[in-house]
Structures are given as structure tokens and as C-alpha cells.
Design a protein around this motif. Structure first.
Motif, PDB file in Angstrom:
ATOM      1  N   LEU A 495       2.843  18.122 -63.292  1.00  0.00           N
ATOM      2  CA  LEU A 495       3.154  16.708 -63.054  1.00  0.00           C
ATOM      3  C   LEU A 495       4.063  16.597 -61.841  1.00  0.00           C
ATOM      4  O   LEU A 495       4.820  17.524 -61.540  1.00  0.00           O
ATOM      5  CB  LEU A 495       3.883  16.110 -64.255  1.00  0.00           C
ATOM      6  CG  LEU A 495       3.233  16.238 -65.642  1.00  0.00           C
ATOM      7  CD1 LEU A 495       4.149  15.615 -66.700  1.00  0.00           C
ATOM      8  CD2 LEU A 495       1.865  15.559 -65.670  1.00  0.00           C
ATOM      9  N   GLU A 496       4.024  15.454 -61.170  1.00  0.00           N
ATOM     10  CA  GLU A 496       5.030  15.217 -60.121  1.00  0.00           C
ATOM     11  C   GLU A 496       6.305  14.711 -60.789  1.00  0.00           C
ATOM     12  O   GLU A 496       6.315  14.458 -62.002  1.00  0.00           O
ATOM     13  CB  GLU A 496       4.498  14.239 -59.075  1.00  0.00           C
ATOM     14  CG  GLU A 496       4.093  12.909 -59.670  1.00  0.00           C
ATOM     15  CD  GLU A 496       4.453  11.723 -58.821  1.00  0.00           C
ATOM     16  OE1 GLU A 496       5.371  11.015 -59.265  1.00  0.00           O
ATOM     17  OE2 GLU A 496       3.812  11.498 -57.778  1.00  0.00           O
ATOM     18  N   ASN A 498       7.850  11.978 -61.138  1.00  0.00           N
ATOM     19  CA  ASN A 498       7.839  10.749 -61.939  1.00  0.00           C
ATOM     20  C   ASN A 498       6.897  10.831 -63.134  1.00  0.00           C
ATOM     21  O   ASN A 498       6.675   9.838 -63.822  1.00  0.00           O
ATOM     22  CB  ASN A 498       7.427   9.552 -61.083  1.00  0.00           C
ATOM     23  CG  ASN A 498       8.511   9.222 -60.083  1.00  0.00           C
ATOM     24  OD1 ASN A 498       9.681   9.482 -60.349  1.00  0.00           O
ATOM     25  ND2 ASN A 498       8.114   8.683 -58.940  1.00  0.00           N
ATOM     26  N   PHE A 500       3.577  11.549 -63.082  1.00  0.00           N
ATOM     27  CA  PHE A 500       2.142  11.359 -62.818  1.00  0.00           C
ATOM     28  C   PHE A 500       1.482  12.734 -62.610  1.00  0.00           C
ATOM     29  O   PHE A 500       2.136  13.697 -62.201  1.00  0.00           O
ATOM     30  CB  PHE A 500       1.940  10.467 -61.584  1.00  0.00           C
ATOM     31  CG  PHE A 500       2.362   9.038 -61.842  1.00  0.00           C
ATOM     32  CD1 PHE A 500       1.425   8.102 -62.250  1.00  0.00           C
ATOM     33  CD2 PHE A 500       3.684   8.640 -61.711  1.00  0.00           C
ATOM     34  CE1 PHE A 500       1.799   6.787 -62.518  1.00  0.00           C
ATOM     35  CE2 PHE A 500       4.071   7.335 -61.973  1.00  0.00           C
ATOM     36  CZ  PHE A 500       3.127   6.404 -62.376  1.00  0.00           C
ATOM     37  N   LYS A 502      -0.646  15.686 -61.085  1.00  0.00           N
ATOM     38  CA  LYS A 502      -1.098  16.183 -59.774  1.00  0.00           C
ATOM     39  C   LYS A 502      -2.529  16.690 -59.887  1.00  0.00           C
ATOM     40  O   LYS A 502      -2.865  17.366 -60.888  1.00  0.00           O
ATOM     41  CB  LYS A 502      -0.210  17.334 -59.316  1.00  0.00           C
ATOM     42  CG  LYS A 502       1.153  16.914 -58.838  1.00  0.00           C
ATOM     43  CD  LYS A 502       1.850  18.147 -58.308  1.00  0.00           C
ATOM     44  CE  LYS A 502       3.041  17.797 -57.455  1.00  0.00           C
ATOM     45  NZ  LYS A 502       3.601  19.007 -56.827  1.00  0.00           N
ATOM     46  N   ASP A 506      -3.375  17.939 -53.975  1.00  0.00           N
ATOM     47  CA  ASP A 506      -1.936  17.698 -54.174  1.00  0.00           C
ATOM     48  C   ASP A 506      -1.249  18.864 -54.874  1.00  0.00           C
ATOM     49  O   ASP A 506      -0.020  18.931 -54.930  1.00  0.00           O
ATOM     50  CB  ASP A 506      -1.705  16.432 -55.012  1.00  0.00           C
ATOM     51  CG  ASP A 506      -2.006  15.180 -54.220  1.00  0.00           C
ATOM     52  OD1 ASP A 506      -2.134  15.284 -52.987  1.00  0.00           O
ATOM     53  OD2 ASP A 506      -2.143  14.113 -54.843  1.00  0.00           O
ATOM     54  N   THR A 528      -6.958  18.940 -62.508  1.00  0.00           N
ATOM     55  CA  THR A 528      -5.532  19.225 -62.665  1.00  0.00           C
ATOM     56  C   THR A 528      -5.289  20.729 -62.502  1.00  0.00           C
ATOM     57  O   THR A 528      -6.212  21.483 -62.179  1.00  0.00           O
ATOM     58  CB  THR A 528      -5.051  18.793 -64.067  1.00  0.00           C
ATOM     59  OG1 THR A 528      -5.678  19.660 -65.016  1.00  0.00           O
ATOM     60  CG2 THR A 528      -5.422  17.359 -64.383  1.00  0.00           C
ATOM     61  N   ARG A 540      -2.836   9.258 -62.344  1.00  0.00           N
ATOM     62  CA  ARG A 540      -2.895  10.328 -61.353  1.00  0.00           C
ATOM     63  C   ARG A 540      -1.860  10.096 -60.260  1.00  0.00           C
ATOM     64  O   ARG A 540      -1.669   8.949 -59.825  1.00  0.00           O
ATOM     65  CB  ARG A 540      -4.304  10.368 -60.733  1.00  0.00           C
ATOM     66  CG  ARG A 540      -4.667  11.638 -60.006  1.00  0.00           C
ATOM     67  CD  ARG A 540      -6.074  11.533 -59.469  1.00  0.00           C
ATOM     68  NE  ARG A 540      -6.214  10.421 -58.550  1.00  0.00           N
ATOM     69  CZ  ARG A 540      -5.786  10.421 -57.301  1.00  0.00           C
ATOM     70  NH1 ARG A 540      -5.171  11.472 -56.806  1.00  0.00           N
ATOM     71  NH2 ARG A 540      -5.968   9.358 -56.533  1.00  0.00           N
ATOM     72  N   SER A 541      -1.210  11.155 -59.840  1.00  0.00           N
ATOM     73  CA  SER A 541      -0.257  11.051 -58.742  1.00  0.00           C
ATOM     74  C   SER A 541      -0.981  10.571 -57.484  1.00  0.00           C
ATOM     75  O   SER A 541      -2.059  11.069 -57.160  1.00  0.00           O
ATOM     76  CB  SER A 541       0.355  12.434 -58.513  1.00  0.00           C
ATOM     77  OG  SER A 541       1.014  12.455 -57.291  1.00  0.00           O
ATOM     78  N   GLY A 542      -0.413   9.582 -56.825  1.00  0.00           N
ATOM     79  CA  GLY A 542      -1.036   9.063 -55.600  1.00  0.00           C
ATOM     80  C   GLY A 542      -2.122   8.034 -55.872  1.00  0.00           C
ATOM     81  O   GLY A 542      -2.882   7.694 -54.974  1.00  0.00           O
ATOM     82  N   ASN A 543      -2.181   7.511 -57.096  1.00  0.00           N
ATOM     83  CA  ASN A 543      -3.242   6.522 -57.408  1.00  0.00           C
ATOM     84  C   ASN A 543      -3.028   5.231 -56.637  1.00  0.00           C
ATOM     85  O   ASN A 543      -1.952   4.961 -56.125  1.00  0.00           O
ATOM     86  CB  ASN A 543      -3.293   6.266 -58.912  1.00  0.00           C
ATOM     87  CG  ASN A 543      -2.113   5.434 -59.359  1.00  0.00           C
ATOM     88  OD1 ASN A 543      -2.075   4.231 -59.171  1.00  0.00           O
ATOM     89  ND2 ASN A 543      -1.115   6.105 -59.930  1.00  0.00           N
TER      90      ASN A 543
END
Ligand SMILES: Cc1cc2nc3c(=O)[nH]c(=O)nc-3n(C[C@H](O)[C@H](O)[C@H](O)COP(=O)(O)OP(=O)(O)OC[C@H]3O[C@@H](n4cnc5c(N)ncnc54)[C@H](O)[C@@H]3O)c2cc1C
Length: 567
Positions: A495-496, A498, A500, A502, A506, A528, A540-543
């Protein structure tokens, strides 16, 4: 083009308990002889006698009947009387969307006139709608319109007794509505003759909300899961077989993945903790989703997607939260609230995010009508040359303030704390300080929103002086952060910071090393740090925080699911 003949007699809705809103011929079409013949190839003929009951409310996996001669009536039984809902004659067919999901029947199907029907079981009906596109269009449209009509007239197997002042009642209403389940509602505060009903079922006013299911089962202040169990939302779903793909979350991303995976022949199970639709399901109108130039309500979009997924054979478990991902060995398994465990060859995580929301009483009324959770070009256009409020002290709030200040007349940044230094990047703090269009208001919070169809006025309180100011402001951006639905993953995927998930590019070499990535290949796009487990949409990170991007990611992930399954 749709080929249906017009019926010489209107068989539908005689004894009309409701007035048809529109398109009776689409809701109750009469098939041509050629179409009836095509259906006959999938089923068998059955003689029917007057008074014979073909389906009882509560029956599961009910068959689909096409009347060739004679007639059939659809009635809603109740202890006092019977309501005639529809009458079908030759060339017409029974059924509504429950027939696709295998959920229990809501109404009774009884023979009104001797004759003959073609009978198809659910599997053959699904095969028919998956292979014959013309019949699929006619049948699916009729099923959906019939369900919409049942909802509009509260013609179902449930009576809800409650009060509009009770949050439990509002929760149950929302749960039934968002699951597209018809119910009739009796308000304790307004319906005069409710006492009889309360006495008959020995219900005290303190028990509300109370749900009476099929005139038999009384649920007092039930949880969503108890309602789902009692109404058989998840009946007939085998939770033990190993699925090609288990999708967690039935928002736009999860439903899109379900439609693509099921239509491409995969064995699909979807788990949803509340109701299909996710955040989008709570939006009164989505205006930027491709193909809907006049907009579509989130509820309608979710309902269509849910039915579409079921048409292709995806199964959806409702009101069951995924609690743990068993990721130690393959096949993986998702463990749910009720200790059930669903094994899976691949998993798509589509659990989205929920926004942190200040507790302002009528906030939902203004969502998308003056209250926004993202500041993009689209929102910036809406508030050009107007005053706006941005709430939040993090980087997303700072970025939104600086961005909106390019077009808005004034941006009021409201923060509860004494400043931004602890939570916002220095460069953003400097830009806010230097921008004359931005006013920072510390120790300040919104205490009221006013307006009719759109936000018109905002009241905020300075918590130091306790003074309250009211301003004619029509746009509020709540940038207090989103919480991703990842708490239950417990270290299974990277996870990043926050929370979310990765995915794909990423994931750094360090992430992959920490996760003991076992394969020679790098993770696929949307995969993932755990091989065969994908993340799509808002979790998702960066969504991108858009319905379209969630739907796109859900469909893209399925192509990689195929690759993993063939590895
Ligand atoms: C009020 C509002 C209006 C919006 N308007 C627009 C708009 O006009 N246009 C636009 O493009 N976007 C809009 N959005 C954003 C858009 O709705 C989201 O980007 C989109 O819904 C994300 O889809 P998703 O499937 O990734 O996640 P979500 O929609 O968040 O769905 C996730 C689903 O997973 C379920 N879930 C969560 N945890 C679990 C668990 N442990 N087990 C089982 N199920 C779980 C949730 O109940 C939910 O149904 C709006 C959002 C909101 C809140």
C-alpha cells in the motif's frame, strides 16, 4: 430491429392496481410465432389447468413461462385480499429480474385459462439471453421495466414500518432502494390505521424499523445482512467452489469487471458489503459518463450494470463484507463477515473509498449540487467568478485552493486547526499566502448549508470567537481526504502511505522485494504486489476518481486475469 407483433387484446394489468407509466408494449411484449418457436427449442411444453399455481412467492429458481395458448395471471397475495398485477395471454411471458439472479419470486403466477406453456429453467433462460440477441433485448427490457414498475408501486413481499425521523428506518429504506427491492412503507407518525398491524404482529413503537417479510417473518431493527438473508438475496449462490475470479466490491469498477469477466466465460463471484453501485450509486445524476448526454442517476446506472452482470452469469453476494484475504497460499480465499470463505484463482479488489465527511445535517442534499469532493477543470468551470469554500488542511486542499483561485473570484480555505504547517507542503502554503484571491480561515468550520435544489448559502463558525457568519456561496469543496477500503487486507498487498493499493509500474523494486514477488515477470498493469490479485478504481493508488476510469480499469483488469489464469 426488434420484431414483436402487437397483441390483439391487452392482457397486461387488467384489474389494474397501478397505472402503467409508459410503454406497456415494451413491458408486456407479445412475441411473434417465430420468436416463440426459437424459445421452444430451449424448453419443454407443459399443459396448464385453471387455478393451477405455477409459482409461489418465495419459490427459488423459478422457471420462465411463455404462454402458447390459454392465460396466466400474476397476483400479489396478502392476508386480506389479492392484488391482480398482470394477465398474460398467448405470445407473452412471465418473469422479472429475479429470474436472472435466482432470488426468490415476489409474486404468485396462477393459471387463469387452460392451455399450454413453454417452460424453461433458469440455466436455459440464461443461455437464451446470452445467445439470442434479439430475444435478449425484448426479455431483458421487459424484466427491467417490470421491476421498475413493481418498485414504483411498492408491489413486493416486504412491508417496512418505521418513522422518517428514525435513522434506522432511513438506513433500511436506502438498503432496499439501492438493492432495487420493492417494498411498501407504513409511517408510524402519519398512517392512522397502523395500530391494527402493530397489534397483529405484536410490534411496539420502540421496535422500529420493522420489516414484515412475506406476511410471516417479522424483523425488528434488522441489520442489512439480516434483511438480505431473510429476503433470500444470496440464496442459491454456491460459496464453496473455486472461482476463476472473485471481485470484492460492486461499485462501477467491480461491476464492470464482473460484466467483462462473466461475458468472457469466467466463473465470477462478486462480494458487496452494502448494495451494488458504490459511491456512484449515491449520486443523483452523473452527467459526464460517456453515452448519457442527458445524464443518468447513479442508482439507474448501478441497476443496469448489476442486471447486465447477472445476465452473463456473474453471481453477486449482497451485504457481506470481506474481512480477510487469505493470501498465504494458492488458491487465495476471501473470508467474509459470516465466517464463509470463498476460494479464488484470481482476485480483483474494487473496494473503492469513502470520503471523510464533516457532520453537517443536510450535506447529502447538496452533494453534486454545490458540494464536491474533487476539484477538476469541470468543477472549476462551474464556479468561475464566484466565491468558493475549500475545507481541509492537507495537500489536496491546498492544490484545490490554488487551482480554483485561477478562475474563482475568492477562495475561502477553512481549517479546524491553527494553521497549515503540520499538514501541507511548504510550496503550497507559500502559494496560498501569496495569492490575494485566497483567504485562509483557521479554527473555522462549516455549521450550516442552505439552499433548495442547489447550495446557496454557507454558515461557518470561528471556533475562537464562537461567532457565526453566513455567506452567499454556492460551491464548497470538501478536501478532507478519502479513506480507501483496504483495512482488511492486512499486509497481503503493498500500500502507499495513505492506504491506497499500489499496482503495476507504481510498485518499486523495494516493494516487490518486500512482498517476495515470486515470478520472473514484473506485475501486470493493475496487478498488486501479490501475483493474480488486481486493484481497480478508487481503491488504487493514483486513481482518477471518475466513474468512467473505474469502469475502464475494471474491464482492463479482466484481460490480465485471463493471462494469469493461463500462466
Ligand atoms: C456523491 C458523489 C457523486 C459523484 N459524481 C460523479 C460524477 O458525476 N461523475 C464521475 O465520473 N464520478 C463521480 N463520482 C466519483 C465516482 O462515483 C467514483 O469515482 C466511483 O464510484 C469509484 O468506483 P469504484 O468502484 O472504484 O469504488 P466505489 O464506488 O467506492 O465502490 C466500492 C464498493 O465496494 C464496497 N466495499 C467496500 N469495502 C468492502 C469490503 N470489505 N467487502 C465488500 N465490499 C466492500 C462498497 O460498499 C462499494 O459498493 C461521485 C462520487 C460521489 C461520492
Amino acid at each position: 430491429m426488434t420484431e414483436t407483433s402487437s397483441s390483439p387484446v391487452s392482457h397486461a394489468t387488467l384489474g389494474v392496481p397501478f397505472t402503467l407509466t409508459s410503454g406497456a408494449e415494451r413491458m408486456f411484449p407479445t412475441l411473434t410465432p417465430a420468436q416463440v418457436e426459437r424459445i421452444a427449442a430451449h424448453g419443454h411444453l407443459r399443459q396448464i389447468r385453471p387455478g393451477e399455481v405455477l409459482v409461489q412467492p418465495g419459490d427459488q429458481n423459478v422457471p420462465f413461462f411463455v404462454i402458447t395458448t390459454g392465460g396466466v395471471e400474476i397476483v400479489r397475495p396478502s392476508s386480506a385480499n389479492e392484488t391482480l398485477v398482470a394477465l398474460y395471454g398467448p405470445g407473452q411471458f412471465t418473469g422479472e429480474v429475479n429470474m436472472l439472479s435466482g432470488r426468490p419470486a415476489l409474486l404468485r403466477v396462477r393459471v387463469s385459462e387452460a392451455g399450454e406453456v413453454i417452460e424453461l429453467d433458469r440455466d436455459h433462460l440464461l443461455a437464451l439471453v446470452q445467445t439470442d440477441s434479439q430475444l435478449s433485448e425484448i426479455i431483458m427490457r421487459a424484466f427491467i421495466l417490470r421491476r421498475v414498475e413493481l418498485i414504483a408501486h411498492g408491489l413486493g413481499d416486504v412491508v417496512l414500518i418505521g418513522s422518517n425521523h428514525c435513522s434506522g428506518t432511513l438506513r433500511v429504506k436506502e438498503f432496499l432502494t439501492r438493492n432495487g427491492h420493492p417494498y411498501s412503507y407504513i409511517d408510524l407518525d402519519r398512517d392512522a390505521d397502523v395500530q391494527d398491524l402493530l397489534d397483529r404482529f405484536r410490534i411496539a413503537a420502540a421496535d422500529v424499523p420493522v420489516l414484515i417479510c412475506r406476511g410471516e417473518v417479522v424483523l425488528r431493527s434488522p441489520t442489512n445482512q439480516q434483511i438480505a438473508d431473510s429476503l433470500g438475496f444470496n440464496e442459491g449462490i454456491d460459496q464453496t467452489q473455486i472461482r476463476d475470479v472473485v471481485i470484492v466490491g460492486a461499485g462501477p469498477a467491480g461491476l464492470a469487471a464482473a460484466v467483462y469477466a462473466a461475458s468472457e466465460g469466467l466463473n465470477v463471484l462478486v462480494l458487496e458489503s452494502n448494495a451494488p453501485g458504490g459511491q456512484a450509486g449515491s449520486s443523483s445524476k452523473i452527467e459526464n459518463y460517456l453515452g448519457f448526454p442527458t445524464g443518468i442517476s447513479g442508482q439507474a446506472l448501478a441497476g443496469r450494470a448489476y442486471t447486465q452482470a447477472q445476465k452473463f452469469g456473474a453471481q453477486v453476494i449482497i451485504a457481506q463484507r470481506a474481512k480477510r484475504l487469505a493470501c498465504e497460499r494458492k488458491p487465495y480465499a476471501v473470508e467474509m463477515d459470516d465466517h464463509m470463505r470463498v476460494p479464488a484463482r484470481t482476485i480483483i479488489l474494487a473496494t473503492g473509498a469513502s470520503y471523510r465527511k464533516p457532520s453537517i445535517e443536510n450535506l447529502p442534499m447538496f452533494e453534486n449540487a454545490g458540494v464536491y469532493y474533487g476539484a477538476t477543470f469541470m468543477e472549476a468551470q462551474l464556479c468561475r467568478d464566484e466565491q468558493v469554500v475549500v475545507v481541509g488542511a492537507g495537500n489536496s486542499a491546498g492544490q484545490a485552493a490554488v487551482f480554483l483561485a485561477q478562475t474563482a473570484k475568492r477562495v475561502h480555505v477553512l481549517v479546524r486547526g491553527s494553521g497549515l504547517a503540520e499538514s501541507m507542503s511548504r510550496y503550497l502554503i507559500r502559494r496560498i499566502d501569496q495569492n490575494p484571491a485566497i483567504v485562509l480561515r483557521t479554527r473555522t468550520e462549516i455549521v450550516g448549508l442552505e439552499g433548495n435544489n442547489h447550495l446557496e448559502r454557507v454558515r461557518w463558525r470561528d471556533n475562537q470567537t464562537r461567532s457565526i457568519e453566513a455567506h452567499d456561496i454556492r460551491h464548497v469543496f470538501l478536501m478532507t481526504g478519502a479513506v480507501p477500503g483496504t483495512q482488511w487486507l492486512d499486509g497481503c498487498v503493498a500500500l502507499e502511505e495513505n492506504g491506497f493499493i499500489k499496482t503495476g509500474p507504481d510498485l518499486s523494486q523495494d516493494d516487490l522485494a518486500a512482498a517476495h514477488w515470486p515470478l520472473a515477470r514484473t506485475p501486470h498493469l493493475l496487478e498488486t504486489s501479490l501475483p493474480g490479485v488486481f486493484a481497480v478504481g478508487d481503491v488504487r493508488s493514483g486513481n482518477i476518481k471518475r466513474v468512467a476510469s473505474a469502469v475502464g480499469e475494471g474491464s482492463i483488469a479482466v484481460s490480465f486475469v485471463h493471462q494469469v489464469l493461463s500462466e
